[in-house]
Design an enzyme around this catalytic site. Structure first.
Site, PDB file in Angstrom:
ATOM      1  N   TYR A   1      44.607  69.901  19.715  1.00 16.68           N
ATOM      2  CA  TYR A   1      43.653  69.230  19.362  1.00 16.68           C
ATOM      3  C   TYR A   1      43.952  68.912  17.532  1.00 16.68           C
ATOM      4  CZ  TYR A   1      39.094  68.089  17.293  1.00 16.68           C
ATOM      5  OH  TYR A   1      37.829  67.661  16.798  1.00 16.68           O
TER       6      TYR A   1
ATOM      7  N   ILE B   1      28.282  61.988  18.030  1.00 19.35           N
ATOM      8  CA  ILE B   1      28.294  61.470  16.791  1.00 19.35           C
ATOM      9  C   ILE B   1      28.316  59.986  16.755  1.00 19.35           C
ATOM     10  CG2 ILE B   1      29.339  61.324  14.855  1.00 19.35           C
ATOM     11  CD1 ILE B   1      30.595  64.273  15.327  1.00 19.35           C
TER      12      ILE B   1
ATOM     13  N   GLY C   1      31.386  60.811  26.807  1.00 21.29           N
ATOM     14  CA  GLY C   1      30.073  59.993  26.194  1.00 21.29           C
ATOM     15  C   GLY C   1      29.370  59.533  27.401  1.00 21.29           C
TER      16      GLY C   1
ATOM     17  N   LEU D   1      33.810  56.550  28.597  1.00 26.76           N
ATOM     18  CA  LEU D   1      32.773  57.457  29.081  1.00 26.76           C
ATOM     19  C   LEU D   1      33.258  58.682  29.702  1.00 26.76           C
ATOM     20  CD1 LEU D   1      30.654  54.631  30.675  1.00 26.76           C
ATOM     21  CD2 LEU D   1      30.337  55.794  28.282  1.00 26.76           C
TER      22      LEU D   1
ATOM     23  N   ALA E   1      38.268  60.462  21.297  1.00 31.15           N
ATOM     24  CA  ALA E   1      39.432  61.410  21.266  1.00 31.15           C
ATOM     25  C   ALA E   1      39.131  62.608  22.238  1.00 31.15           C
ATOM     26  CB  ALA E   1      39.330  62.206  19.934  1.00 31.15           C
TER      27      ALA E   1
ATOM     28  N   ILE F   1      26.747  86.012  22.086  1.00 33.43           N
ATOM     29  CA  ILE F   1      27.732  85.953  20.730  1.00 33.43           C
ATOM     30  C   ILE F   1      28.951  86.716  20.998  1.00 33.43           C
ATOM     31  CG2 ILE F   1      27.577  86.361  18.268  1.00 33.43           C
ATOM     32  CD1 ILE F   1      24.825  86.146  18.015  1.00 33.43           C
TER      33      ILE F   1
END
Length: 312
Positions: free
Chosen positions: A144, A16, A40, A37, A78, A204
């Protein structure tokens, strides 16, 4: 954005955050990214004119130096995985709580105009009531979710006691280009697309009739911009499309869009999984924001991104 010369995006090399960086670069705004990183990637910022500072929000001195001279701060850094937070609760607290306090302290010191926190619908926990609205009592069931709720409370505290502009955005199920399908904790959309592109089975958990509210990443970017640019937009806001889709329907849409031969298979459900999750987005839409991308259009862009990379 009028009067905004420099923004800082913590976690800006992530999924994001990199889209947010792209948005501000296109406006000619100076962008500084602070990212360890840890989850990221440098390549997410390829082609963007950003100042990437490699480091953690847990380093208070570094955070302060990075925020000096910033007009706006978007705090996305985060530990973002629920399963990982259960395995490493102490590290989750260090990054998500202490890191957020470092950001808030630096923002207060340097008189940043506003801090926008990326929070999560995980703060609602397993409450079966829906759609989820911001007045509901939080009931997070993971480190979290708890640490993100802590962050929201701290943003409220710094606004009430020290006049720091703050807003917290509770994201629902964000998807789009650059979302990592290879992570141990990857989200369902990139996993389904990656497997469908290779004609592999899609798995699933449970009967697949559980529902989620999926929102395209570009709409999350505009929600951040809305929260940052309007003085009266403070406090907590849900960020979703306000529509729910079953996981079965999601899988079928992806298979069709990819033109895949993948089969959809069901495996045992996860203990404690929330059955239905939909956002009441009326609080944020009342400020003038609205999601612009429907599910199929967003999935098509995401499929195009991933299939083009697989073709290289």
């Amino acid at each position: 954005m009028a009067g905004v010369r420099r923004v800082v995006i913590t976690g800006g090399a992530g999924f994001i955050g990199s889209h947010l960086a792209e948005h501000f670069c296109a406006l000619g705004v100076e962008v500084t990214v602070l990212d360890s990183l840890r989850s990221g990637y440098r390549h997410n910022l390829n082609g963007l004119k950003v100042d990437l500072v490699e480091g953690s929000v847990t380093d208070a001195g570094l955070v302060s130096s990075v925020l000096a001279g910033a007009d706006l701060v978007f705090h996305l850094a985060a530990m973002v995985s629920v399963p990982e937070s259960l395995e490493k609760p102490g590290e989750c607290v260090d990054i998500n709580v202490h890191g957020t306090l470092n950001v808030l302290n630096a923002a207060r010191l340097h008189q940043v105009r506003k801090v926008v926190l990326s929070s999560t619908c995980a703060v609602y926990g397993n409450d079966p009531a829906g759609p989820k609205n911001e007045a509901m009592r939080p009931a997070p069931i993971s480190p979290y979710g708890i640490t993100k709720l802590d962050g929201e409370y701290y943003l409220d505290l710094y606004r009430a006691h020290w006049g720091l502009g703050t807003a917290s955005l509770r994201y629902f199920n964000v998807f789009g280009p650059r979302q990592d399908p290879k992570s141990q904790y990857a989200a369902v959309v990139p996993i389904f697309i990656s497997r469908a592109a290779k004609n592999e089975d899609l798995y699933i958990h449970g009967d697949g009739e559980q529902t989620r509210d999926f929102i395209f990443v570009k709409d999350v970017v505009t929600a951040n911009v809305q929260a940052a640019s309007h003085a009266g937009t403070e406090g907590i806001y849900n960020v979703g499309r306000g529509h729910r889709v079953t996981i079965n329907d999601l899988a079928r849409k992806i298979v069709d869009l990819v033109g895949s031969r993948s089969r959809i298979k069901h495996v045992p459900g996860r203990a404690g999984e929330i059955r239905h999750s939909t956002a009441d987005i009326s609080r944020l839409t009342s400020t003038g924001w609205a999601p612009q991308t429907d599910l199929e259009a967003g999935l098509r862009q995401t499929v195009d991104f991933f299939t083009s990379r697989l073709a290289v």
